[in-house]
Design an enzyme around this catalytic site. Structure first.
Site, PDB file in Angstrom:
ATOM      1  N   ARG A 145       0.841  -1.187   0.000  1.00  0.00           N
ATOM      2  CA  ARG A 145       0.000   0.000   0.000  1.00  0.00           C
ATOM      3  C   ARG A 145       0.879   1.241   0.000  1.00  0.00           C
ATOM      4  O   ARG A 145       1.897   1.303   0.682  1.00  0.00           O
ATOM      5  CB  ARG A 145      -0.881   0.007   1.260  1.00  0.00           C
ATOM      6  CG  ARG A 145      -2.061   0.951   1.168  1.00  0.00           C
ATOM      7  CD  ARG A 145      -2.555   1.364   2.539  1.00  0.00           C
ATOM      8  NE  ARG A 145      -1.620   2.277   3.187  1.00  0.00           N
ATOM      9  CZ  ARG A 145      -1.556   3.585   2.945  1.00  0.00           C
ATOM     10  NH1 ARG A 145      -2.385   4.147   2.111  1.00  0.00           N
ATOM     11  NH2 ARG A 145      -0.657   4.335   3.548  1.00  0.00           N
ATOM     12  N   ASP A 148       2.119  -6.520   1.519  1.00  0.00           N
ATOM     13  CA  ASP A 148       3.546  -6.345   1.801  1.00  0.00           C
ATOM     14  C   ASP A 148       4.162  -7.750   1.837  1.00  0.00           C
ATOM     15  O   ASP A 148       3.689  -8.609   2.592  1.00  0.00           O
ATOM     16  CB  ASP A 148       3.692  -5.636   3.156  1.00  0.00           C
ATOM     17  CG  ASP A 148       5.130  -5.243   3.447  1.00  0.00           C
ATOM     18  OD1 ASP A 148       6.034  -6.057   3.157  1.00  0.00           O
ATOM     19  OD2 ASP A 148       5.347  -4.133   3.956  1.00  0.00           O
ATOM     20  N   THR A 165      21.301 -12.511  -7.751  1.00  0.00           N
ATOM     21  CA  THR A 165      21.978 -11.352  -8.343  1.00  0.00           C
ATOM     22  C   THR A 165      23.479 -11.535  -8.456  1.00  0.00           C
ATOM     23  O   THR A 165      24.098 -12.221  -7.629  1.00  0.00           O
ATOM     24  CB  THR A 165      21.703 -10.106  -7.470  1.00  0.00           C
ATOM     25  OG1 THR A 165      22.662  -9.085  -7.779  1.00  0.00           O
ATOM     26  CG2 THR A 165      21.808 -10.392  -5.985  1.00  0.00           C
ATOM     27  N   GLU A 222      25.480  -9.428  -7.620  1.00  0.00           N
ATOM     28  CA  GLU A 222      26.078  -8.815  -6.426  1.00  0.00           C
ATOM     29  C   GLU A 222      26.558  -9.879  -5.433  1.00  0.00           C
ATOM     30  O   GLU A 222      27.395  -9.595  -4.578  1.00  0.00           O
ATOM     31  CB  GLU A 222      25.076  -7.882  -5.736  1.00  0.00           C
ATOM     32  CG  GLU A 222      24.907  -6.541  -6.407  1.00  0.00           C
ATOM     33  CD  GLU A 222      26.139  -5.639  -6.312  1.00  0.00           C
ATOM     34  OE1 GLU A 222      26.645  -5.441  -5.206  1.00  0.00           O
ATOM     35  OE2 GLU A 222      26.590  -5.151  -7.360  1.00  0.00           O
ATOM     36  N   TYR A 272      22.701  -5.703   1.077  1.00  0.00           N
ATOM     37  CA  TYR A 272      21.828  -6.210   0.001  1.00  0.00           C
ATOM     38  C   TYR A 272      22.277  -7.611  -0.421  1.00  0.00           C
ATOM     39  O   TYR A 272      21.482  -8.556  -0.465  1.00  0.00           O
ATOM     40  CB  TYR A 272      21.873  -5.234  -1.188  1.00  0.00           C
ATOM     41  CG  TYR A 272      21.276  -5.772  -2.455  1.00  0.00           C
ATOM     42  CD1 TYR A 272      19.897  -5.748  -2.660  1.00  0.00           C
ATOM     43  CD2 TYR A 272      22.087  -6.314  -3.461  1.00  0.00           C
ATOM     44  CE1 TYR A 272      19.347  -6.258  -3.836  1.00  0.00           C
ATOM     45  CE2 TYR A 272      21.538  -6.816  -4.628  1.00  0.00           C
ATOM     46  CZ  TYR A 272      20.176  -6.787  -4.814  1.00  0.00           C
ATOM     47  OH  TYR A 272      19.627  -7.288  -5.974  1.00  0.00           O
ATOM     48  N   LYS A 308      20.454 -11.259   0.025  1.00  0.00           N
ATOM     49  CA  LYS A 308      20.150 -12.051  -1.184  1.00  0.00           C
ATOM     50  C   LYS A 308      20.803 -13.440  -1.121  1.00  0.00           C
ATOM     51  O   LYS A 308      20.272 -14.407  -1.668  1.00  0.00           O
ATOM     52  CB  LYS A 308      20.645 -11.297  -2.431  1.00  0.00           C
ATOM     53  CG  LYS A 308      19.715 -10.176  -2.877  1.00  0.00           C
ATOM     54  CD  LYS A 308      18.516 -10.742  -3.639  1.00  0.00           C
ATOM     55  CE  LYS A 308      17.663  -9.657  -4.235  1.00  0.00           C
ATOM     56  NZ  LYS A 308      16.503 -10.191  -4.968  1.00  0.00           N
ATOM     57  N   ARG A 353      13.895   1.857 -15.753  1.00  0.00           N
ATOM     58  CA  ARG A 353      14.832   1.802 -14.639  1.00  0.00           C
ATOM     59  C   ARG A 353      14.628   3.022 -13.741  1.00  0.00           C
ATOM     60  O   ARG A 353      14.384   4.137 -14.233  1.00  0.00           O
ATOM     61  CB  ARG A 353      16.248   1.795 -15.223  1.00  0.00           C
ATOM     62  CG  ARG A 353      17.376   1.582 -14.248  1.00  0.00           C
ATOM     63  CD  ARG A 353      17.186   0.395 -13.403  1.00  0.00           C
ATOM     64  NE  ARG A 353      18.389  -0.407 -13.208  1.00  0.00           N
ATOM     65  CZ  ARG A 353      18.545  -1.233 -12.186  1.00  0.00           C
ATOM     66  NH1 ARG A 353      17.585  -1.362 -11.281  1.00  0.00           N
ATOM     67  NH2 ARG A 353      19.618  -1.969 -12.070  1.00  0.00           N
TER      68      ARG A 353
HETATM   69  O1  G4F Z   1      23.267   1.147 -11.094  1.00  0.00           O
HETATM   70  P1  G4F Z   1      23.770   0.650  -9.790  1.00  0.00           P
HETATM   71  O2  G4F Z   1      23.189   1.265  -8.570  1.00  0.00           O
HETATM   72  O3  G4F Z   1      23.598  -0.931  -9.810  1.00  0.00           O
HETATM   73  P2  G4F Z   1      24.277  -2.096  -8.932  1.00  0.00           P
HETATM   74  O4  G4F Z   1      24.746  -1.609  -7.623  1.00  0.00           O
HETATM   75  O5  G4F Z   1      25.277  -2.787  -9.794  1.00  0.00           O
HETATM   76  O6  G4F Z   1      23.028  -3.057  -8.654  1.00  0.00           O
HETATM   77  C1  G4F Z   1      22.019  -3.332  -9.619  1.00  0.00           C
HETATM   78  O7  G4F Z   1      22.307  -4.516 -10.334  1.00  0.00           O
HETATM   79  C2  G4F Z   1      22.369  -5.711  -9.516  1.00  0.00           C
HETATM   80  C3  G4F Z   1      22.707  -6.899 -10.414  1.00  0.00           C
HETATM   81  O8  G4F Z   1      21.662  -7.210 -11.258  1.00  0.00           O
HETATM   82  C4  G4F Z   1      21.043  -5.898  -8.788  1.00  0.00           C
HETATM   83  F1  G4F Z   1      21.132  -6.981  -7.979  1.00  0.00           F
HETATM   84  C5  G4F Z   1      20.726  -4.671  -7.945  1.00  0.00           C
HETATM   85  O9  G4F Z   1      19.451  -4.807  -7.345  1.00  0.00           O
HETATM   86  C6  G4F Z   1      20.703  -3.455  -8.857  1.00  0.00           C
HETATM   87  O10 G4F Z   1      19.634  -3.591  -9.782  1.00  0.00           O
HETATM   88  O11 G4F Z   1      25.358   0.869  -9.697  1.00  0.00           O
HETATM   89  C7  G4F Z   1      26.245   0.336 -10.675  1.00  0.00           C
HETATM   90  C8  G4F Z   1      27.649   0.852 -10.394  1.00  0.00           C
HETATM   91  C9  G4F Z   1      28.084   0.682  -8.931  1.00  0.00           C
HETATM   92  O12 G4F Z   1      29.424   0.261  -8.889  1.00  0.00           O
HETATM   93  C10 G4F Z   1      27.989   2.082  -8.354  1.00  0.00           C
HETATM   94  O13 G4F Z   1      28.899   2.358  -7.293  1.00  0.00           O
HETATM   95  O14 G4F Z   1      27.673   2.258 -10.642  1.00  0.00           O
HETATM   96  C11 G4F Z   1      28.340   2.911  -9.580  1.00  0.00           C
HETATM   97  N1  G4F Z   1      27.871   4.292  -9.520  1.00  0.00           N
HETATM   98  C12 G4F Z   1      28.651   5.386  -9.768  1.00  0.00           C
HETATM   99  N2  G4F Z   1      27.949   6.501  -9.569  1.00  0.00           N
HETATM  100  C13 G4F Z   1      26.651   4.710  -9.163  1.00  0.00           C
HETATM  101  C14 G4F Z   1      26.699   6.109  -9.189  1.00  0.00           C
HETATM  102  N3  G4F Z   1      25.520   4.034  -8.846  1.00  0.00           N
HETATM  103  C15 G4F Z   1      24.410   4.752  -8.540  1.00  0.00           C
HETATM  104  N4  G4F Z   1      23.270   4.085  -8.242  1.00  0.00           N
HETATM  105  N5  G4F Z   1      24.417   6.127  -8.536  1.00  0.00           N
HETATM  106  C16 G4F Z   1      25.541   6.861  -8.847  1.00  0.00           C
HETATM  107  O15 G4F Z   1      25.535   8.092  -8.839  1.00  0.00           O
END
Ligand code: G4F
Length: 309
Positions: A16, A39, A106, A108, A131, A135, A166
């Site tokens: 919700r 939830d 994942t 990760e 995270y 997982k 996204r």
């Molecule tokens: O886009 P991200 O936040 O994705 P991340 O952490 O790889 O995780 C995503 O993919 C995983 C694998 O499928 C999933 F399990 C998870 O739920 C999610 O969907 O970050 C990607 C990379 C990281 O190394 C982060 O440190 O980009 C780097 N980054 C650099 N600047 C940033 C930024 N990430 C984010 N979110 N925002 C920034 O400004």
């Protein structure tokens, strides 16, 4: 949406909220889509729903999915990404033992990996965030239920998968949306964290096909879905700036706020098992993905300029 196009009756759960869930709304226009307010951490609600619906397939994509945020909310992350998976597995075991279960595992999970390493289903897991730790619990519980109760439960170890939908706080969308807004004169720059991080980015449309394929197999198993190609965050930014005809050095600023206490520096997947067993093959690479996302965000930014001019 993929399941609806295949003729399924779909029950989609979201908690919700005072705001509408836009991704859910895309499906709600469909006659075979049933939205349930619930939830996933509710230990009695989810099993009751399973008892009521008697699903043939259950796709657990629910998560606190932002790795950076999980450092600030480790316990909420554990409840949603770990505990809720136990609730669903127990619900299925008791009320719908023939239901097939998909768990969104994942990349990760791999955590600290040496650059150049290609990761498959046998590679070790070394989580580096709350995270990933939550997982990993869920991933292990799926194999416990598979082995103990003969349940058809599978994990997709998915590398980063993206699309125009996204969230704006994940790096690909932050880049495509941010560059589009700079191009249209709405913002002056894009603020980023660790631009040296390297990822294997694919298109979510390809990956949902893979999830579905896993549940069509006679036996449950775990599969890596990945493109096998990598780019750094800097490469992604440079590529999108090239599309926009902007010099990337003038577009971004580093902001410490977006650095994580521990980051996963490098991820590259080897999906040869999924290709061999499921016949899965990704249709997009990181460049075609980012082009489509940038095109979408440029249209939206252009509309914003036009509307408020
Ligand atoms: O886009 P991200 O936040 O994705 P991340 O952490 O790889 O995780 C995503 O993919 C995983 C694998 O499928 C999933 F399990 C998870 O739920 C999610 O969907 O970050 C990607 C990379 C990281 O190394 C982060 O440190 O980009 C780097 N980054 C650099 N600047 C940033 C930024 N990430 C984010 N979110 N925002 C920034 O400004």
């Amino acid at each position: 949406e993929l399941l609806l196009t295949k003729g399924y009756e779909v029950y989609g759960v979201s908690r919700r909220s005072t705001r509408e869930n836009k991704n859910m709304m895309n499906s709600e226009i469909h006659q075979r889509f049933n939205h349930v307010t619930m939830d996933v951490t509710d230990a009695s609600g989810i099993p009751a729903l399973i008892k009521d619906v008697q699903p043939d397939e259950y796709y657990n994509l629910a998560a606190m999915s932002h790795v950076g945020q999980s450092f600030k909310e480790p316990n909420t992350t554990l409840m949603i990404d770990g505990y809720a998976v136990s609730c669903a597995l127990e619900g299925i075991r008791i009320y719908a033992p023939n239901c097939k279960f998909y768990q969104a595992s994942t990349s990760e999970l791999y955590g600290k990996v040496d650059e150049g390493e290609s990761l498959n289903e046998q590679s070790p897991f070394r989580p580096r965030s709350p995270y990933a730790a939550a997982k990993l619990y869920a991933h292990n519980m799926v194999s416990v239920y598979r082995d103990s109760y003969n349940m058809h439960a599978s994990c997709g170890i998915l590398f980063n998968h993206e699309s125009e939908r996204r969230g704006l706080n994940f790096v690909t969308r932050k880049i495509t949306n941010g560059v589009a807004r700079v191009k249209c004169g709405i913002d002056r720059h894009v603020s980023l964290g660790n631009i040296d991080a390297i990822r294997d980015w694919g298109h979510a449309k390809d990956y949902v096909e893979g999830m579905w394929m896993m549940l069509q197999q006679e036996s449950p198993d775990d599969y890596v879905l990945a493109t096998g190609k990598t780019a750094s965050v800097r490469d992604a930014l440079e590529y999108v700036c090239d599309l926009a005809d902007l010099d990337f050095k003038n577009v971004y600023k580093i902001n410490e706020k977006f650095m994580r206490p521990a980051d996963v520096p490098y991820l590259c997947g080897d999906s040869s098992k999924a290709q061999r067993v499921l016949g899965w093959e990704p249709q997009h690479d990181w460049k075609s993905l980012l082009s489509a996302m940038y095109k979408h965000d440029l249209t939206a930014a252009g509309r914003e300029v036009y509307t408020y001019r």
